[in-house]
Write an enzyme that holds these catalytic residues in place. Structure first.
Site, PDB file in Angstrom:
ATOM      1  N   LYS A   1       0.890  -1.178   0.000  1.00 21.85           N
ATOM      2  CA  LYS A   1       0.000   0.000   0.000  1.00 21.85           C
ATOM      3  C   LYS A   1       0.919   1.217   0.000  1.00 21.85           C
ATOM      4  O   LYS A   1       1.463   1.591   1.032  1.00 21.85           O
ATOM      5  CB  LYS A   1      -0.878  -0.026   1.253  1.00 21.85           C
TER       6      LYS A   1
ATOM      7  N   GLY B   1      -4.451   3.475  -2.285  1.00 25.22           N
ATOM      8  CA  GLY B   1      -5.578   3.950  -1.478  1.00 25.22           C
ATOM      9  C   GLY B   1      -5.132   4.805  -0.314  1.00 25.22           C
ATOM     10  O   GLY B   1      -3.933   5.051  -0.119  1.00 25.22           O
TER      11      GLY B   1
ATOM     12  N   GLY C   1      -4.417   5.900   3.568  1.00 24.92           N
ATOM     13  CA  GLY C   1      -3.843   5.221   4.723  1.00 24.92           C
ATOM     14  C   GLY C   1      -4.890   4.775   5.718  1.00 24.92           C
ATOM     15  O   GLY C   1      -4.849   3.654   6.224  1.00 24.92           O
TER      16      GLY C   1
ATOM     17  N   GLY D   1      -4.681   1.306   4.066  1.00 26.33           N
ATOM     18  CA  GLY D   1      -3.521   1.055   4.926  1.00 26.33           C
ATOM     19  C   GLY D   1      -3.932   0.364   6.213  1.00 26.33           C
ATOM     20  O   GLY D   1      -3.338  -0.642   6.626  1.00 26.33           O
TER      21      GLY D   1
ATOM     22  N   GLU E   1       9.911   1.915  10.417  1.00 27.06           N
ATOM     23  CA  GLU E   1      10.947   2.916  10.098  1.00 27.06           C
ATOM     24  C   GLU E   1      10.264   4.266  10.197  1.00 27.06           C
ATOM     25  O   GLU E   1       9.435   4.597   9.360  1.00 27.06           O
ATOM     26  CB  GLU E   1      11.486   2.705   8.680  1.00 27.06           C
TER      27      GLU E   1
ATOM     28  N   CYS F   1      14.010  11.415   6.088  1.00 23.86           N
ATOM     29  CA  CYS F   1      13.862  11.085   7.521  1.00 23.86           C
ATOM     30  C   CYS F   1      15.202  11.125   8.243  1.00 23.86           C
ATOM     31  O   CYS F   1      15.268  11.448   9.419  1.00 23.86           O
ATOM     32  CB  CYS F   1      13.220   9.720   7.662  1.00 23.86           C
TER      33      CYS F   1
ATOM     34  N   GLU G   1      10.299  16.927  14.116  1.00 19.56           N
ATOM     35  CA  GLU G   1      10.698  16.701  12.729  1.00 19.56           C
ATOM     36  C   GLU G   1       9.941  17.674  11.832  1.00 19.56           C
ATOM     37  O   GLU G   1       8.716  17.674  11.799  1.00 19.56           O
ATOM     38  CB  GLU G   1      10.366  15.266  12.346  1.00 19.56           C
TER      39      GLU G   1
END
Ligand code: NAD
Length: 462
Positions: free
Chosen positions: A170, A201, A203, A207, A245, A279, A369
């Site tokens: 996904k 699609g 999330g 997801g 991750e 990231c 972040e």
């Protein structure tokens, strides 16, 4: 742009179960370039069923044959490199040269590394009077973000296939066209039907259905820490394997003995690549008080040189979010020395390369972040303070250390709570394990460590 209006399931493009679609937008000019189907639970069911059916035969396929299929996949990615780069540029916004080198180039390297590892990995070992077999975990649910759209797919699918697992992917809603291209490449490479399946699609719909599906044996997720926590909880409740991750807030630690100009220049380039949407980007630059002013001047100059050369952010939401962080940095008392919150162009989701000086470790811009082209320069008085600052966030994904000699940098790096550190500008290694300490995640990707995530052991005693 070319787009499929179905899902790739069981080796063919099948009609989607629902009628909703997702618009794909070019972030450089805000124009809709394609539509893809928005998958629902029925699509996920069909894809998991296909992956489940294909699993026994693929798991029993000799590793050398699995390696040959992955090598064929790598070859198709090489042959379609330009198309991949153009597609990533269209839906992510990265400059074409960056897309060619990084977004198309790195997945080719990683796919090649797994073609080799599948053939050479010790799937069987002797331990005393036991033989230990490394067996595939089963059906993998892979959920990927948009920032390195093909790399993140290949970093999951290639080791899963090498291990003998089958996959349902996904991909992120912002970059589904790259995922569709990948599905075409899988098909062209002759990978058996059902071994790889794609459901595009949202999330929160597709997801979530995939992460919670009882037929999925392992969920491998890359994305935000907020969603990762949810997926980890769902997997934990079902006693299901999970790899996460997640986010990062990495430190670029410049020790006083380092080549300052080089460390600052590489540090700024590290963040500005992909418009800061990386990231592992070193978004906090830590500089000794004796070199602080010089580092700030060098960083401001380096960022200004980037000017117009960086691409836009991926979408309107990220654009507003990143500009909001820049405003917050100003409001909390940090000093802007390059860039700022104003949009540099009328059209497209562009943000100017931005550098903040006089950032203190507890400021929002030094803790959260941002995922945009924003660097915070933080002052330290001695090495212990530098270490406290470097380790002083909830994240621990990556980082860098610079010193006159590698040994000095290594001694510092060994004390950092983080999963990957570049010493004096060390090069990317596709075989080195990548993944986080603390809230940056669970598990590792790439190389043999990444392959072992998709294996479970069985020991037979004699
Ligand atoms: P995100 O978490 O919103 O989305 C990532 C993926 O998860 C997308 O495919 C999305 O559709 C899906 N998703 C969203 N909600 C879901 C839910 N409730 N259940 C199941 N799936 C769901 O993240 P994003 O904004 O797309 O990506 C940016 C984030 O990803 C950043 O925080 C970045 O640090 C992180 N990231 C981490 C790594 C790493 O390797 N550690 C690599 C790249 C990006």
């Amino acid at each position: 742009m070319k787009a499929h209006d179905g899902m790739y399931i069981g080796g063919e493009w099948r009609a989607a179960a629902g009628t909703d679609t997702i618009a794909v937008v070019d972030p450089a000019d805000e124009q809709v370039i394609a539509h893809v189907p928005a998958g629902i639970a029925e699509d996920v069911d069909a894809a998991v069923f296909a992956a489940h059916e294909a699993f026994p035969a693929w798991a029993a396929t000799p590793p050398a044959e699995r390696a040959a299929r992955i090598a064929a996949l790598r070859d198709v990615l090489v042959a379609r490199k330009d198309e991949i780069a153009e597609t990533v540029t269209a839906e992510l916004g990265a400059p074409l040269q960056f897309s060619q080198m990084v977004h198309a180039g790195v997945p080719i390297l990683v796919a090649g590394s797994y073609a080799e590892l599948a053939a050479s990995y010790a799937f069987e070992e002797k331990v005393g009077n036991s033989t230990v077999y490394a067996e595939p975990v089963g059906v993998v649910g892979a959920i990927t973000p948009w920032n390195y759209p093909l790399h993140q797919i290949v970093a999951k699918v290639a080791p899963a296939l090498a291990a003998g697992c089958t996959v349902v992917l996904k991909p992120a809603e912002d970059t589904p066209l790259t995922a569709q291209l990948f599905a075409e490449a899988v098909h062209e490479a002759g990978i058996p039907a059902g071994v790889f399946n794609l459901v595009t699609g949202l999330g929160t719909v597709a997801g979530q259905a995939l992460a919670a599906h009882p037929g999925v044996d392992l969920v491998s997720f890359t994305g935000s820490t907020a969603v990762g926590k949810q997926i980890g909880a769902t997997a934990g409740a079902a006693v299901k394997r999970v790899a996460l991750e997640l986010g990062g807030k990495s430190a670029n630690v410049i020790l006083p003995s380092a080549d300052l100009a080089k460390a600052v220049g590489v540090g700024i380039a590290n963040v500005m690549g992909n418009s800061g949407q990386t990231c592992s980007a070193w978004t906090r630059m830590l500089v000794h008080t004796s070199q602080y002013d010089e580092a700030v001047a060098l960083a401001a100059e380096a960022a200004a040189k980037y000017g117009d050369r960086i691409g836009p952010l991926v979408n309107a939401k990220q654009h507003a979010r990143v500009r909001g962080y820049i405003e917050k940095g100003v409001a909390e008392g940090a000093r802007l020395v390059a860039g700022g919150p104003e949009a540099p162009r009328e059209q497209g989701y562009f943000v100017s390369p931005t550098v903040f000086a006089d950032v203190t470790p507890e400021m929002t811009i030094a803790q959260e972040e941002i995922f945009g082209p924003v660097v915070s320069i933080i002052r330290y008085e001695d090495e212990d303070e530098a270490l406290r600052i470097a380790n002083g966030t909830v994240y621990g994904l990556a980082g860098a250390v610079w010193a006159a000699d590698d040994a000095e940098a290594v001694a510092f790096a060994r004390r950092m709570d983080t999963g990957q550190v570049d010493i004096n500008g060390g090069r990317f290694n596709p075989l080195a394990p990548f993944g986080g300490y603390k809230q940056s995640g669970v598990g590792r990707e790439l190389g043999a460590h990444g392959l072992s995530e998709y294996l479970q052991t069985k020991s037979l005693q004699f």
